[in-house]
Design an enzyme around this catalytic site. Structure first.
Site, PDB file in Angstrom:
ATOM      1  N   ARG A  11       8.579 142.052  56.212  1.00 54.92           N
ATOM      2  CA  ARG A  11       9.513 142.350  57.303  1.00 54.92           C
ATOM      3  C   ARG A  11      10.913 142.663  56.769  1.00 54.92           C
ATOM      4  O   ARG A  11      11.598 143.549  57.284  1.00 54.92           O
ATOM      5  CB  ARG A  11       9.551 141.183  58.293  1.00 54.92           C
ATOM      6  CG  ARG A  11       8.346 141.174  59.230  1.00 54.92           C
ATOM      7  CD  ARG A  11       8.419 140.041  60.230  1.00 54.92           C
ATOM      8  NE  ARG A  11       8.057 138.770  59.622  1.00 54.92           N
ATOM      9  CZ  ARG A  11       8.319 137.589  60.160  1.00 54.92           C
ATOM     10  NH1 ARG A  11       8.985 137.512  61.298  1.00 54.92           N
ATOM     11  NH2 ARG A  11       7.927 136.481  59.561  1.00 54.92           N
ATOM     12  N   ARG A  16       5.656 143.525  61.971  1.00 57.31           N
ATOM     13  CA  ARG A  16       4.645 142.545  61.603  1.00 57.31           C
ATOM     14  C   ARG A  16       4.648 142.369  60.095  1.00 57.31           C
ATOM     15  O   ARG A  16       5.209 143.171  59.362  1.00 57.31           O
ATOM     16  CB  ARG A  16       3.247 143.025  62.050  1.00 57.31           C
ATOM     17  CG  ARG A  16       3.038 143.103  63.572  1.00 57.31           C
ATOM     18  CD  ARG A  16       2.873 141.727  64.187  1.00 57.31           C
ATOM     19  NE  ARG A  16       1.906 140.921  63.453  1.00 57.31           N
ATOM     20  CZ  ARG A  16       0.579 141.074  63.554  1.00 57.31           C
ATOM     21  NH1 ARG A  16       0.064 141.987  64.354  1.00 57.31           N
ATOM     22  NH2 ARG A  16      -0.218 140.296  62.851  1.00 57.31           N
ATOM     23  N   ARG A  33       8.771 135.985  73.287  1.00 53.32           N
ATOM     24  CA  ARG A  33       9.833 135.008  73.539  1.00 53.32           C
ATOM     25  C   ARG A  33      11.168 135.516  73.036  1.00 53.32           C
ATOM     26  O   ARG A  33      12.177 135.488  73.753  1.00 53.32           O
ATOM     27  CB  ARG A  33       9.485 133.675  72.859  1.00 53.32           C
ATOM     28  CG  ARG A  33      10.607 132.626  72.953  1.00 53.32           C
ATOM     29  CD  ARG A  33      10.260 131.363  72.146  1.00 53.32           C
ATOM     30  NE  ARG A  33      10.042 131.657  70.744  1.00 53.32           N
ATOM     31  CZ  ARG A  33      11.004 131.711  69.816  1.00 53.32           C
ATOM     32  NH1 ARG A  33      12.264 131.491  70.152  1.00 53.32           N
ATOM     33  NH2 ARG A  33      10.704 131.984  68.551  1.00 53.32           N
ATOM     34  N   ARG A  34      11.202 135.990  71.792  1.00 52.36           N
ATOM     35  CA  ARG A  34      12.460 136.455  71.224  1.00 52.36           C
ATOM     36  C   ARG A  34      12.992 137.673  71.973  1.00 52.36           C
ATOM     37  O   ARG A  34      14.195 137.786  72.230  1.00 52.36           O
ATOM     38  CB  ARG A  34      12.273 136.759  69.734  1.00 52.36           C
ATOM     39  CG  ARG A  34      12.131 135.492  68.887  1.00 52.36           C
ATOM     40  CD  ARG A  34      11.719 135.773  67.474  1.00 52.36           C
ATOM     41  NE  ARG A  34      11.743 134.546  66.660  1.00 52.36           N
ATOM     42  CZ  ARG A  34      11.085 134.374  65.532  1.00 52.36           C
ATOM     43  NH1 ARG A  34      10.316 135.366  65.062  1.00 52.36           N
ATOM     44  NH2 ARG A  34      11.157 133.254  64.859  1.00 52.36           N
ATOM     45  N   CYS A  43       0.578 130.814  72.937  1.00 52.39           N
ATOM     46  CA  CYS A  43       1.565 130.861  71.858  1.00 52.39           C
ATOM     47  C   CYS A  43       2.454 132.096  71.890  1.00 52.39           C
ATOM     48  O   CYS A  43       3.347 132.226  71.074  1.00 52.39           O
ATOM     49  CB  CYS A  43       0.844 130.793  70.509  1.00 52.39           C
ATOM     50  SG  CYS A  43       0.031 129.216  70.222  1.00 52.39           S
ATOM     51  N   LYS A  79       3.802 126.049  65.388  1.00 50.87           N
ATOM     52  CA  LYS A  79       4.066 126.910  66.550  1.00 50.87           C
ATOM     53  C   LYS A  79       2.963 127.960  66.733  1.00 50.87           C
ATOM     54  O   LYS A  79       2.824 128.521  67.823  1.00 50.87           O
ATOM     55  CB  LYS A  79       5.435 127.588  66.426  1.00 50.87           C
ATOM     56  CG  LYS A  79       5.557 128.667  65.370  1.00 50.87           C
ATOM     57  CD  LYS A  79       6.983 129.208  65.322  1.00 50.87           C
ATOM     58  CE  LYS A  79       7.170 130.277  64.254  1.00 50.87           C
ATOM     59  NZ  LYS A  79       6.448 131.516  64.536  1.00 50.87           N
ATOM     60  N   ASP A  80       2.151 128.208  65.700  1.00 47.75           N
ATOM     61  CA  ASP A  80       1.037 129.159  65.813  1.00 47.75           C
ATOM     62  C   ASP A  80      -0.229 128.514  66.373  1.00 47.75           C
ATOM     63  O   ASP A  80      -1.196 129.208  66.665  1.00 47.75           O
ATOM     64  CB  ASP A  80       0.693 129.747  64.432  1.00 47.75           C
ATOM     65  CG  ASP A  80       1.802 130.625  63.880  1.00 47.75           C
ATOM     66  OD1 ASP A  80       2.568 131.189  64.675  1.00 47.75           O
ATOM     67  OD2 ASP A  80       1.899 130.740  62.638  1.00 47.75           O
TER      68      ASP A  80
END
Length: 303
Positions: A150, A144, A126-127, A234, A79-80
């Site tokens: 996190r 980050r 997106r989130r 992305c 996904k990256d």
């Protein structure tokens, strides 16, 4: 053949993924060497991802290592990986997708807070957008770092909860309480380990194709073509998930949202897979014709 040099980011999750690729190659009697490389995205933890440029934040340094022949292959969370790869670099292989979902993790003081009242830490557009679609009054803060960083920041009180890819939590073997979020659509290729290489290294690329998972390859092809056609990069608020059953029937769900989650366009289709047809492009064009083009223009101007 000499050792296959496997390039990877140096986070615990990235190293786990590189070791998984190494294990599959070693099972076929190929020798491997893991080469950790610090990515630009890992060096700069102070800025939200969407301010660092829309594509390739976590892949650029591995691309350079590939082009400089410092490594033979690069292992990524797919996904990256941008849909448009640098000249001479190609996506060779994908491992079987395991857990595509986003999940919610709360800190220890926020167990009884309703979803709509949570302060959410995430740097993913997106989130943020998909969460705001359901809970428009949510307060967000950026976060980050790798999974462990996190989690520590969350417990220190940066927010009530944060969102993770379930694949990352499972791969790290973390025993955490989490909540599934049915209203979240995964990022394209989420939960998939991708392997990139130099197009001229034909022998190594052929070896890597031996460990590629066919059904996952078909799914991510649709998802990435959907993303590519929308020109989202992305970090734009785009979700896409294709699932293929044993009869080659595909269920595809895609969504694009405005940054505040107020304006969303979705598609939910079932069709028979055919390698000759570019389903991702076709579905994305339907979204663009249904207001997606204007929405993408607004998003790009806002990022």
């Amino acid at each position: 053949m000499k050792n296959i040099r496997i390039g990877t980011r140096n986070s615990p999750l990235a190293l786990w993924q590189a070791r998984e690729v190494a294990r599959k190659l070693q099972n076929k009697n190929y020798k491997t060497e893991i080469v950790p490389i610090v990515s630009s995205g890992d060096k700069n933890l102070s800025q939200p991802l969407y301010t660092l440029g829309i594509t390739g934040v976590f892949t650029k340094d591995l691309d350079i290592a590939l082009l400089n022949d410092e490594i033979d292959i690069a292992v990524h969370s797919l996904k990256d990986v941008p849909t448009e790869l640098p000249k001479d670099i190609t996506l060779i292989s994908v491992l079987e997708r395991d857990f595509p979902q986003d999940v919610l993790i709360r800190n220890s003081k926020s167990k009884n807070i309703e979803l709509k009242d949570l302060k959410i830490a995430t740097s993913s557009l997106r989130r943020r957008a998909f969460w705001s679609k359901e809970f428009p009054k949510t307060e967000f803060t950026d976060i980050r770092g790798n999974v462990q960083t996190r989690l520590r920041k969350l417990e220190e009180g940066v927010a009530d909860a944060t969102l993770f890819s379930l694949a990352g939590l499972k791969r790290m073997g973390l025993k955490l309480d989490f909540e599934y979020l049915p209203f979240m659509i995964s990022a394209p290729s989420q939960g998939v380990i991708g392997i990139c290489g130099h197009k001229d290294k034909i022998e190594i690329n052929q070896l890597l194709s031996e460990i590629s998972h066919s059904k996952t390859q078909k799914s991510i092809e649709i998802e990435r073509n959907f993303l590519r056609t929308l020109e989202g990069g992305c970090t734009a608020p785009i979700g896409a998930f294709a699932e293929i059953n044993e009869n080659n029937d595909v269920r595809f769900i895609g969504r694009i949202c405005s940054l505040d989650g107020e304006n969303c366009i979705e598609t939910d289709e079932i069709f028979q897979y055919n390698s000759e047809e570019n389903f991702g492009e076709k579905l994305a064009k339907q979204v663009l014709e249904n207001g997606g083009k204007e929405l993408m223009s607004i998003i790009k101007m806002s990022i």
